[in-house]
Design a protein around this motif. Structure first.
Motif, PDB file in Angstrom:
ATOM      1  N   SER A  75       0.854  -1.183   0.000  1.00 31.52           N
ATOM      2  CA  SER A  75       0.000   0.000   0.000  1.00 31.52           C
ATOM      3  C   SER A  75       0.890   1.233   0.000  1.00 31.52           C
ATOM      4  N   VAL A  76       0.650   2.154  -0.927  1.00 30.85           N
ATOM      5  CA  VAL A  76       1.427   3.389  -1.034  1.00 30.85           C
ATOM      6  C   VAL A  76       0.468   4.562  -0.857  1.00 30.85           C
ATOM      7  N   ILE A  77       0.712   5.378   0.158  1.00 26.41           N
ATOM      8  CA  ILE A  77      -0.148   6.528   0.434  1.00 26.41           C
ATOM      9  C   ILE A  77       0.672   7.808   0.352  1.00 26.41           C
ATOM     10  N   ASP A  78       0.141   8.804  -0.333  1.00 21.34           N
ATOM     11  CA  ASP A  78       0.774  10.120  -0.385  1.00 21.34           C
ATOM     12  C   ASP A  78       0.345  10.894   0.849  1.00 21.34           C
ATOM     13  N   GLU A  79       1.202  10.881   1.860  1.00 26.27           N
ATOM     14  CA  GLU A  79       0.860  11.504   3.136  1.00 26.27           C
ATOM     15  C   GLU A  79       0.660  13.008   3.001  1.00 26.27           C
ATOM     16  N   ASN A  80       1.384  13.650   2.077  1.00 23.74           N
ATOM     17  CA  ASN A  80       1.208  15.098   1.880  1.00 23.74           C
ATOM     18  C   ASN A  80      -0.190  15.412   1.364  1.00 23.74           C
ATOM     19  N   SER A  81      -0.656  14.616   0.396  1.00 23.00           N
ATOM     20  CA  SER A  81      -2.011  14.826  -0.124  1.00 23.00           C
ATOM     21  C   SER A  81      -3.048  14.560   0.948  1.00 23.00           C
ATOM     22  N   LEU A  82      -2.802  13.535   1.749  1.00 22.02           N
ATOM     23  CA  LEU A  82      -3.709  13.204   2.837  1.00 22.02           C
ATOM     24  C   LEU A  82      -3.847  14.382   3.796  1.00 22.02           C
ATOM     25  N   ALA A  83      -2.703  14.990   4.145  1.00 18.43           N
ATOM     26  CA  ALA A  83      -2.701  16.123   5.077  1.00 18.43           C
ATOM     27  C   ALA A  83      -3.377  17.350   4.463  1.00 18.43           C
ATOM     28  N   LEU A  84      -3.108  17.594   3.192  1.00 18.86           N
ATOM     29  CA  LEU A  84      -3.703  18.754   2.527  1.00 18.86           C
ATOM     30  C   LEU A  84      -5.223  18.660   2.475  1.00 18.86           C
ATOM     31  N   LEU A  85      -5.716  17.423   2.369  1.00 14.86           N
ATOM     32  CA  LEU A  85      -7.163  17.202   2.301  1.00 14.86           C
ATOM     33  C   LEU A  85      -7.789  17.066   3.690  1.00 14.86           C
ATOM     34  N   GLY A  86      -6.953  17.130   4.730  1.00 18.95           N
ATOM     35  CA  GLY A  86      -7.459  17.003   6.095  1.00 18.95           C
ATOM     36  C   GLY A  86      -7.981  15.612   6.398  1.00 18.95           C
ATOM     37  N   LEU A  87      -7.363  14.592   5.795  1.00 20.76           N
ATOM     38  CA  LEU A  87      -7.811  13.220   5.970  1.00 20.76           C
ATOM     39  C   LEU A  87      -6.848  12.429   6.845  1.00 20.76           C
ATOM     40  N   LYS A  88      -7.365  11.382   7.463  1.00 20.99           N
ATOM     41  CA  LYS A  88      -6.557  10.451   8.227  1.00 20.99           C
ATOM     42  C   LYS A  88      -6.557   9.100   7.510  1.00 20.99           C
ATOM     43  N   ASP A  89      -5.634   8.234   7.892  1.00 18.48           N
ATOM     44  CA  ASP A  89      -5.534   6.926   7.240  1.00 18.48           C
ATOM     45  C   ASP A  89      -6.857   6.168   7.297  1.00 18.48           C
ATOM     46  N   GLU A  90      -7.551   6.280   8.420  1.00 19.92           N
ATOM     47  CA  GLU A  90      -8.804   5.527   8.557  1.00 19.92           C
ATOM     48  C   GLU A  90      -9.898   6.036   7.616  1.00 19.92           C
ATOM     49  N   ASP A  91      -9.787   7.312   7.184  1.00 19.01           N
ATOM     50  CA  ASP A  91     -10.761   7.851   6.233  1.00 19.01           C
ATOM     51  C   ASP A  91     -10.658   7.156   4.873  1.00 19.01           C
ATOM     52  N   LEU A  92      -9.492   6.593   4.586  1.00 22.09           N
ATOM     53  CA  LEU A  92      -9.273   5.910   3.315  1.00 22.09           C
ATOM     54  C   LEU A  92      -9.703   4.448   3.348  1.00 22.09           C
ATOM     55  N   GLN A  93     -10.023   3.927   4.533  1.00 21.95           N
ATOM     56  CA  GLN A  93     -10.279   2.501   4.668  1.00 21.95           C
ATOM     57  C   GLN A  93     -11.371   1.982   3.734  1.00 21.95           C
ATOM     58  N   PRO A  94     -12.509   2.673   3.607  1.00 19.33           N
ATOM     59  CA  PRO A  94     -13.538   2.183   2.671  1.00 19.33           C
ATOM     60  C   PRO A  94     -13.034   2.122   1.221  1.00 19.33           C
ATOM     61  N   VAL A  95     -12.225   3.111   0.829  1.00 17.28           N
ATOM     62  CA  VAL A  95     -11.663   3.123  -0.523  1.00 17.28           C
ATOM     63  C   VAL A  95     -10.706   1.949  -0.691  1.00 17.28           C
ATOM     64  N   VAL A  96      -9.861   1.717   0.321  1.00 19.84           N
ATOM     65  CA  VAL A  96      -8.909   0.606   0.268  1.00 19.84           C
ATOM     66  C   VAL A  96      -9.646  -0.722   0.138  1.00 19.84           C
ATOM     67  N   GLU A  97     -10.720  -0.881   0.886  1.00 16.48           N
ATOM     68  CA  GLU A  97     -11.482  -2.137   0.835  1.00 16.48           C
ATOM     69  C   GLU A  97     -12.108  -2.345  -0.540  1.00 16.48           C
ATOM     70  N   ASP A  98     -12.682  -1.277  -1.114  1.00 14.08           N
ATOM     71  CA  ASP A  98     -13.294  -1.378  -2.445  1.00 14.08           C
ATOM     72  C   ASP A  98     -12.247  -1.732  -3.501  1.00 14.08           C
ATOM     73  N   GLU A  99     -11.111  -1.050  -3.460  1.00 22.90           N
ATOM     74  CA  GLU A  99     -10.087  -1.284  -4.473  1.00 22.90           C
ATOM     75  C   GLU A  99      -9.390  -2.627  -4.278  1.00 22.90           C
ATOM     76  N   THR A 100      -9.329  -3.098  -3.038  1.00 22.13           N
ATOM     77  CA  THR A 100      -8.762  -4.427  -2.791  1.00 22.13           C
ATOM     78  C   THR A 100      -9.633  -5.497  -3.431  1.00 22.13           C
ATOM     79  N   ARG A 101     -10.945  -5.329  -3.318  1.00 22.63           N
ATOM     80  CA  ARG A 101     -11.863  -6.279  -3.970  1.00 22.63           C
ATOM     81  C   ARG A 101     -11.687  -6.248  -5.487  1.00 22.63           C
ATOM     82  N   GLU A 102     -11.545  -5.036  -6.041  1.00 19.40           N
ATOM     83  CA  GLU A 102     -11.371  -4.912  -7.488  1.00 19.40           C
ATOM     84  C   GLU A 102     -10.036  -5.506  -7.923  1.00 19.40           C
ATOM     85  N   LEU A 103      -9.004  -5.316  -7.123  1.00 19.38           N
ATOM     86  CA  LEU A 103      -7.696  -5.880  -7.440  1.00 19.38           C
ATOM     87  C   LEU A 103      -7.765  -7.402  -7.523  1.00 19.38           C
TER      88      LEU A 103
END
Length: 221
Positions: A75-103
């Motif tokens: 898993s590769v996360i752009d931490e700078n983009s995450l910070a700029l968007l005011g997001l935390k790692d857990e905010d990405l969890q639903p996206v990670v789960e969806d894309e993991t299924r697609e992968l």
């Protein structure tokens, strides 16, 4: 340099890789668009063709904005983009789960099994149709590194100069035919950048297996 389509891009890329002919190598395309390019490379180098799968992670509410990527075991996360968007790692969890299924869906469709090809000790040429941010490509290269190839080469027809420069540290060799200073998007450097379908990916893989006299895989139709 503008390519007519992915076929022409693959043939030009194959010319730049002609020094690899005769090596014990495997060519891996990044689906979907990288596979037509990879097919031309594999055919010219008389090499087998397979796939390496990675998925972009889009920002919640802005899925077109890639802020990370996943590939098998990576898993590769752009931490700078995450910070700029005011997001935390857990905010990405639903996206990670969806894309993991697609992968996993794509691995099963393209390969018939839920894992990457065995590249241990082999010379691997990873091919895509272009590099924009490079985050998906980075995930793919790191995933392949975990499988201990003898050498890992990344080959693309076109790429954003800053992304290409960053990816040189991820591989043993990188070949990019065109690095336009004003990049914009990968599709801007193709006259025909039509979307590649799952069925087309399967057809390219099957065609190359037939050309090499290989047994068909159990991939789904």
């Amino acid at each position: 340099m503008v390519f007519r389509d992915r076929i022409e891009a693959g043939r030009k890329l194959a010319e730049a890789l002609s020094h690899l002919r005769g090596e014990d190598l495997i060519v891996l395309g990044l689906p979907r668009g990288g596979v037509p390019v990879a097919y031309e490379v594999a055919r010219a180098l008389d090499a087998p063709l397979d796939v390496a799968v990675a998925r972009k992670l889009g920002a919640p509410m802005q899925p077109e904005l890639g802020i990370g990527a996943i590939a098998p075991g990576v898993s590769v996360i752009d931490e700078n983009s995450l910070a700029l968007l005011g997001l935390k790692d857990e905010d990405l969890q639903p996206v990670v789960e969806d894309e993991t299924r697609e992968l996993h869906r794509r691995l099963l469709i393209y390969r018939g099994i839920d894992r990457l090809p065995d590249v241990h000790g082999r010379y691997v040429v990873l091919v895509d149709d272009g590099i924009a941010t490079g985050v998906t490509t980075r995930a793919a290269t790191r995933s392949l590194r975990r499988l201990h190839p003898a050498r890992l080469l990344l080959a693309v027809p076109v790429g954003a100069p800053e992304s290409v420069a960053a990816l040189r540290h991820e591989v043993d060799e990188l070949v990019c035919l065109h690095e336009p200073p004003l990049f914009h998007a990968v599709g801007a450097w193709y006259e025909d950048f039509s979307q590649t379908s799952d069925q087309e990916v399967l057809e390219y893989l099957a065609r190359r297996r037939i050309e090499r006299g290989e047994e068909p895989t159990a991939a789904a139709p």
